[in-house]
Write an enzyme that holds these catalytic residues in place. Structure first.
Site, PDB file in Angstrom:
ATOM      1  N   HIS A   1      36.253 -52.429  -6.163  1.00 55.48           N
ATOM      2  CA  HIS A   1      36.189 -53.074  -7.473  1.00 55.48           C
ATOM      3  C   HIS A   1      36.091 -52.041  -8.598  1.00 55.48           C
ATOM      4  O   HIS A   1      35.259 -51.152  -8.565  1.00 55.48           O
ATOM      5  CB  HIS A   1      34.963 -53.990  -7.489  1.00 55.48           C
ATOM      6  CG  HIS A   1      34.916 -54.900  -8.676  1.00 55.48           C
ATOM      7  ND1 HIS A   1      35.883 -55.858  -8.927  1.00 55.48           N
ATOM      8  CD2 HIS A   1      34.019 -55.018  -9.683  1.00 55.48           C
ATOM      9  CE1 HIS A   1      35.581 -56.508 -10.034  1.00 55.48           C
ATOM     10  NE2 HIS A   1      34.461 -56.028 -10.518  1.00 55.48           N
TER      11      HIS A   1
ATOM     12  N   ASN B   1      29.993 -57.021  -1.429  1.00 56.05           N
ATOM     13  CA  ASN B   1      29.550 -55.673  -1.780  1.00 56.05           C
ATOM     14  C   ASN B   1      30.063 -55.299  -3.178  1.00 56.05           C
ATOM     15  O   ASN B   1      31.272 -55.325  -3.430  1.00 56.05           O
ATOM     16  CB  ASN B   1      30.096 -54.686  -0.735  1.00 56.05           C
ATOM     17  CG  ASN B   1      29.574 -53.277  -0.938  1.00 56.05           C
ATOM     18  OD1 ASN B   1      29.313 -52.848  -2.058  1.00 56.05           O
ATOM     19  ND2 ASN B   1      29.433 -52.547   0.152  1.00 56.05           N
TER      20      ASN B   1
ATOM     21  N   VAL C   1      30.648 -52.617  -4.693  1.00 52.70           N
ATOM     22  CA  VAL C   1      31.660 -51.555  -4.821  1.00 52.70           C
ATOM     23  C   VAL C   1      32.934 -51.893  -4.062  1.00 52.70           C
ATOM     24  O   VAL C   1      33.893 -51.133  -4.098  1.00 52.70           O
ATOM     25  CB  VAL C   1      31.151 -50.154  -4.374  1.00 52.70           C
ATOM     26  CG1 VAL C   1      29.877 -49.788  -5.105  1.00 52.70           C
ATOM     27  CG2 VAL C   1      30.980 -50.044  -2.874  1.00 52.70           C
ATOM     28  N   GLU C   2      32.953 -53.002  -3.359  1.00 46.88           N
ATOM     29  CA  GLU C   2      34.179 -53.365  -2.634  1.00 46.88           C
ATOM     30  C   GLU C   2      34.836 -54.562  -3.323  1.00 46.88           C
ATOM     31  O   GLU C   2      35.451 -54.417  -4.362  1.00 46.88           O
ATOM     32  CB  GLU C   2      33.856 -53.602  -1.148  1.00 46.88           C
ATOM     33  CG  GLU C   2      33.281 -52.334  -0.491  1.00 46.88           C
ATOM     34  CD  GLU C   2      33.083 -52.452   1.010  1.00 46.88           C
ATOM     35  OE1 GLU C   2      33.988 -52.894   1.718  1.00 46.88           O
ATOM     36  OE2 GLU C   2      31.981 -52.088   1.491  1.00 46.88           O
ATOM     37  N   MET C   3      34.665 -55.769  -2.801  1.00 52.94           N
ATOM     38  CA  MET C   3      35.349 -56.910  -3.399  1.00 52.94           C
ATOM     39  C   MET C   3      34.512 -57.565  -4.502  1.00 52.94           C
ATOM     40  O   MET C   3      35.044 -58.280  -5.353  1.00 52.94           O
ATOM     41  CB  MET C   3      35.743 -57.901  -2.312  1.00 52.94           C
ATOM     42  CG  MET C   3      36.767 -57.282  -1.348  1.00 52.94           C
ATOM     43  SD  MET C   3      36.970 -58.185   0.216  1.00 52.94           S
ATOM     44  CE  MET C   3      37.960 -59.570  -0.320  1.00 52.94           C
TER      45      MET C   3
END
Lengths: 320, 320
Positions: free
Chosen positions: B68, B108, B110-112
């Protein structure tokens, strides 16, 4: 009275030939790999399919696309489906065809951001691509070029068609393919003059039109900084002119307009009435027009994910 | 002498059953849609397949994944291929199985980066998913839940297997499936003790091991700030311990180690000799080991891109 069959054409089942770019199975297979390969981007994280998702009507369903380092593109990503039938590519028509278009995003710093010289370097660094280009472009001494990548992508994309929409079945003579409401919408579509711009095989895609013929749609939908076709032609008459988008698969390709700021198809229809027809559409007209547009969604292409040629130790690595 | 058949097992052609999560065609179909659907991310631009690209060995071939707003993940994305056979998921084993794992990246930041409550909201906002969840989880009053999304993704992923690697054919009795060099590499692999960690069906994935048993691989490969399995168990003996990665399809899944900082498989093999075996491997040993690892690449799964249920005007929109 003008009839639908005079105004529109059905989407064929198979890809049209591209002039000077014959489709061989090897070239289509290469084009498919390239279309899905994120290593064409500097980051190795963005592919053609990122913004032209074949599971989402050939778009990304974003106002504007997210590119390199999360930069935003300047305009809404148009669908790749049936794009081969457009008179030109991009909202401003700056690419004459799919082959020219394919070269754009790869090297655009806000999209895939691969410097032009890097694309063939990257591909030559992947042994399987050296073989795949040699098979797709037999007899060429140095087949791994950006130009050939564009050709291969174009022949793959030319096959991304959505035949057999209810409207196509209707055009072929199946009167029951449209509901009564959709037929009423088609009549409104013709009688109100939507067909002046949205006609032909793609029900759009065939010409440019000034956005805001009768009334400006406002700065959200038409930001003054983006003069559309004028940026290509530098002709005064082209100011705020854009390629008329296809209405095929329009139920899948929200948000709408070159800004991507309208998410509701009914609202987009109403905007068109005000801005392009100078006619406040009634609620029933908007309903039937929207119902008619639902008949323009065809059979989506079934594509098997390509297994990409693997990188090796010497393959150029992603750029930070 | 211990034989390969005692140490390893072949990859089957079909997905194993998941306890308490029976695979029905409807559930697998739903899981496939979810795996490819970028609308599970806050941005609507990142899907499971972004970092677990089935065209790239089930990985993204990045040191660490881009999430993201272009944030970087903390560790290299492990392959989803054959992951069902791992003893646990993630480098630190913090998820017991695929079902638990699937919930991680979605939420998460920092991910999705979808807040946990948002995932079912998003999916309920897409009419086609309401139907697909009802079919996949019949009889449930409120089937569109994050937990059910995880179950569906898990049954799809359990089928992402790569059978029929040369090494599997060898294990089944086809002595000619490995080259002489690969057989020599297999002997080194057994004799040097690689098999202490890399064994079983996934030739890894079955246990945790301290990285740097004999010598520290250095701060680039083992940054002091990431204590691995210890972050899950808070047990001193787990400091700098990581799940032993599978060596299946290792030629496709560079870069290597939890940091993703080694791009060359030969170099990774050499690091393992120094750090884990306390044995400086000779160049011929590295060559034959690397050749052996080439025999671990199986038939990659052929997956047809799912056509995703379309968003409608009321579907929650991407977050900026």
């Amino acid at each position: 009275m003008v009839t639908a069959r005079e105004l529109f054409k059905v989407i064929p089942d198979t890809a049209p030939d591209l002039p000077g770019n014959a489709a061989t199975p090897e070239k289509v297979a290469l084009g498919k790999m390239l279309f899905f390969d994120p290593r064409l981007a500097a980051s190795h994280a963005i592919s053609c399919s990122s913004c032209h998702n074949l599971g989402l009507g050939g778009t990304d369903n974003e106002e504007t696309s997210i590119g390199h380092r999360w930069q935003r593109g300047g305009r809404n990503a148009p669908t790749v489906l049936n794009a081969v039938f457009n008179t030109a590519q991009f909202w401003d028509g700056r690419a004459a065809d799919l082959e020219a278009q394919a070269g754009g995003p790869m090297v655009n710093p806000v999209e895939m951001a691969s410097p032009e010289v890097h694309v063939p370097e990257q591909l030559r660094g992947i042994p399987g691509y050296r073989d795949a280009f040699a098979r797709a472009f037999p007899g060429e001494a140095d087949p791994v070029t950006l130009a050939n990548a564009q050709k291969a992508i174009a022949v793959f994309e030319a096959g991304l068609l959505t035949p057999d929409a209810p409207f196509d079945r209707y055009l072929k003579g199946d009167a029951a393919a449209l509901s009564a409401e959709q037929k009423a919408g088609l009549s409104v579509f013709i009688d109100k003059g939507c067909i002046r711009c949205h006609n032909g095989i793609n029900i759009g895609g065939a010409m440019y039109a000034k956005f805001g013929v009768f009334a400006s749609p406002g700065a959200t939908l038409l930001p003054p900084g983006d003069k559309g076709r004028y940026t290509v032609t530098r002709t005064d008459g082209d100011q705020y002119s854009f390629k008329v988008p296809t209405l095929r698969n329009i139920t899948l390709t929200a948000p709408y307009f070159h800004t991507g700021t309208v998410w509701d198809l009914r609202e987009a229809v109403a905007v068109m009435g005000d801005a392009q027809l100078g006619s406040k559409l009634s609620e029933p007209e908007i309903d039937t027009l929207t119902a008619f547009m639902g008949s323009l969604t065809g059979k989506q292409p079934e594509v098997t994910m390509p297994i990409l040629p693997p990188s090796v130790a010497t393959t150029p690595r992603p750029k930070p």
